[in-house]
Design an enzyme around this catalytic site. Structure first.
Site, PDB file in Angstrom:
ATOM      1  N   CYS A  63       0.872  -1.176   0.000  1.00 28.44           N
ATOM      2  CA  CYS A  63       0.000   0.000   0.000  1.00 28.44           C
ATOM      3  C   CYS A  63       0.909   1.226   0.000  1.00 28.44           C
ATOM      4  O   CYS A  63       2.049   1.149  -0.462  1.00 28.44           O
ATOM      5  CB  CYS A  63      -0.962  -0.012   1.188  1.00 28.44           C
ATOM      6  SG  CYS A  63      -0.157   0.163   2.798  1.00 28.44           S
ATOM      7  N   ARG A  64       0.465   2.336   0.500  1.00 24.61           N
ATOM      8  CA  ARG A  64       1.277   3.556   0.496  1.00 24.61           C
ATOM      9  C   ARG A  64       2.453   3.468   1.471  1.00 24.61           C
ATOM     10  O   ARG A  64       3.587   3.737   1.121  1.00 24.61           O
ATOM     11  CB  ARG A  64       0.400   4.778   0.826  1.00 24.61           C
ATOM     12  CG  ARG A  64       1.147   6.074   1.123  1.00 24.61           C
ATOM     13  CD  ARG A  64       1.860   6.593  -0.116  1.00 24.61           C
ATOM     14  NE  ARG A  64       2.562   7.851   0.147  1.00 24.61           N
ATOM     15  CZ  ARG A  64       3.843   7.950   0.467  1.00 24.61           C
ATOM     16  NH1 ARG A  64       4.583   6.875   0.600  1.00 24.61           N
ATOM     17  NH2 ARG A  64       4.403   9.119   0.657  1.00 24.61           N
TER      18      ARG A  64
END
Length: 111
Positions: A63-64
């Site tokens: 993810c980020r």
């Protein structure tokens, strides 16, 4: 998520070439920039779409920054998948100047 400390994790450099990468960020983040060949499956849709996750092989979840991928890794592990949480996420990927592609025609970037 009682056993999050026991979940497999890897740095971006530990992802084997050609290994399945599952990107659990939202659509706008994916469109702005992602790993070529990664599979997009937003965390918000994971429960309904687990049938799209590869089975019987390590799947590197990103993810980020690592929070959503940790949740996805914990969820998938409960159901017999072999997920590996990618530490540092796409932020670490971009910081290492690893290649990105975009879906919006703009210069790829991590949101």
């Amino acid at each position: 998520m009682d056993n999050v400390n026991n979940l497999p994790s890897a740095s971006i450099d530990d992802i084997p070439e050609g290994a399945p990468v599952l990107d659990v960020r939202e659509q706008d983040e994916w469109d702005a920039g992602h790993i070529h060949g990664a599979q997009h499956l937003p965390l918000s849709q994971l429960a309904e779409r687990t049938g799209e996750v590869p089975v019987d092989e390590d799947v590197y979840v990103i993810c980020r920054s690592g929070g959503r991928s940790l949740k996805a890794t914990a969820y998938l592990a409960q159901y017999g998948f072999d997920p590996v949480n990618v530490l540092g996420g796409m932020g670490a990927w971009a910081d290492a100047d690893k290649p990105l592609i975009s879906e919006n025609g703009e210069t790829p970037r991590v949101l």
